[in-house]
Design a protein around this motif. Structure first.
Motif, short mmCIF file in Angstrom:
data_model
loop_
_atom_site.label_atom_id
_atom_site.label_comp_id
_atom_site.label_asym_id
_atom_site.label_seq_id
_atom_site.Cartn_x
_atom_site.Cartn_y
_atom_site.Cartn_z
N ALA A 278 47.65 9.60 1.08
CA ALA A 278 49.05 9.15 0.60
C ALA A 278 50.17 10.58 0.89
O ALA A 278 51.16 10.26 1.46
N ARG A 279 49.65 11.64 0.65
CA ARG A 279 50.55 12.75 0.55
C ARG A 279 50.66 13.05 2.22
O ARG A 279 51.95 13.58 2.40
N ARG A 280 49.84 13.12 2.99
CA ARG A 280 49.94 13.43 4.25
C ARG A 280 50.50 12.35 5.10
O ARG A 280 51.05 12.73 6.16
N THR A 281 50.51 11.16 4.96
CA THR A 281 51.10 9.91 5.71
C THR A 281 52.28 9.35 5.23
O THR A 281 52.91 8.76 5.87
N GLY A 282 52.54 9.45 3.66
CA GLY A 282 53.63 8.82 3.12
C GLY A 282 53.38 7.54 2.89
O GLY A 282 54.12 6.66 2.47
N ARG A 283 51.95 7.08 3.09
CA ARG A 283 51.38 5.52 2.90
C ARG A 283 50.80 5.58 1.60
O ARG A 283 49.53 6.30 1.50
N ARG A 284 50.86 4.84 0.89
CA ARG A 284 50.48 4.67 -0.55
C ARG A 284 49.15 3.48 -0.86
O ARG A 284 48.70 3.77 -1.73
N PHE A 285 48.90 2.94 0.36
CA PHE A 285 47.84 1.96 0.48
C PHE A 285 46.71 2.36 1.12
O PHE A 285 46.97 2.62 2.51
#
Length: 287
Positions: free
Chosen positions: A85-92
């Motif tokens: 999530a922190r590296r891609t900005g995607r929370r799922f």
């Protein structure tokens, strides 16, 4: 800000037998801008090692400088889904690891606020066993069918005791009616269906492990759209695929196509063995 400062809010585990389309489903979900498909995330514990073919284990679709998996544990966090999530900005996060021990371990370690989803992907057991016979010429129908029956029992047990949402879908429905199947799946996951999910072939993805052939289609489609550069390897060649996959994927379009090769390839003797050992187990899955 995410609850408690955490970015990762949902984790979905795709579970089912190997050769059931778990990589395909993961890539379709990973084409959603809120979703990061990790592939078989247990491979994050052995990044940099070499597999049996001598390939260094890492992102299947990037060069060695993958922005997600290169030096992936530099922050010291053992939480692979929060790292994603922190590296891609995607929370799922979506994880297609098919080992009960890994899924149990990861689920129990998640903070209580993280939503847990189990996607049970089902496929006719005859297709699964036939894929194994094609990939492993020395394997027997008896051994492959016995293992498939055992794995489906483990799958159903996991679904019975799962603490979050459980969604069941058939590979055959996903392949024949992709949009409606994804629409039905998105709702219990708390995702809105987007048409981008129908085109994983040109999406940015960073999976570990999984089906070589399906990922070959993504790599080929991406490479033909843009020239090779520092972030993309050269267009792939089918020589990188196992012998059982080369012919099929060489002429395969960048699209979801129902694979029913078992109907033509599986011998009467192998079918008889499957029916004797796995026929009853296969009743809910037969298509």
């Amino acid at each position: 800000m995410a609850r408690g400062g955490r970015l990762n809010q949902d984790v979905a585990f795709i579970f089912g037998a190997g050769h059931s389309g778990t990589t395909l489903l993961g890539l379709l979900l990973g084409a959603h801008p809120r979703v990061c498909f990790a592939g078989e995330a247990w491979n994050s514990t052995r990044l940099g090692s070499r597999n049996t073919q001598g390939r260094v284990l890492g992102c299947n679709l990037c060069t060695a400088d993958c922005p997600v998996w290169s030096d992936s544990h530099a922050d010291g966090s053992p939480d692979v889904y929060e790292m994603l999530a922190r590296r891609t900005g995607r929370r799922f996060a979506v994880d297609s690891t098919k080992a009960v021990a890994w899924v149990d371990q990861q689920e129990s370690a998640l903070p209580s606020a993280v939503r847990r989803h189990l996607i049970v992907l089902l496929r006719d057991g005859r297709a699964v066993v036939n894929s194994g016979l094609r990939k492993y010429p020395d394997a027997t129908p008896e051994a492959l069918t016995t293992e498939w029956v055992a794995h489906m029992r483990r799958t159903e047990d996991l679904a019975t005791r799962w603490p979050g949402t459980v969604t069941r879908l058939h590979y055959e429905d996903l392949a024949e009616d992709t949009e409606n199947t994804l629409r039905s799946l998105a709702a219990p996951l708390g995702l809105e269906f987007l048409t981008t999910m129908l085109d994983p072939w040109h999406s940015e993805q960073h999976p570990l492990g999984g089906n070589q052939g399906t990922q070959f289609l993504v790599a080929r489609a991406r490479a033909t759209r843009a020239p090779a550069g520092p972030d993309l390897p050269p267009p792939p060649d089918t020589a990188g695929l196992g012998p059982s996959k080369r012919g099929y994927y060489r002429d395969h379009p960048p699209a979801v196509v129902l694979d029913t090769r078992w109907r033509d390839e599986m011998s009467p003797a192998a079918l008889a063995v499957f029916e004797a050992i796995g026929g009853d187990t296969n009743l809910p899955y037969a298509r």
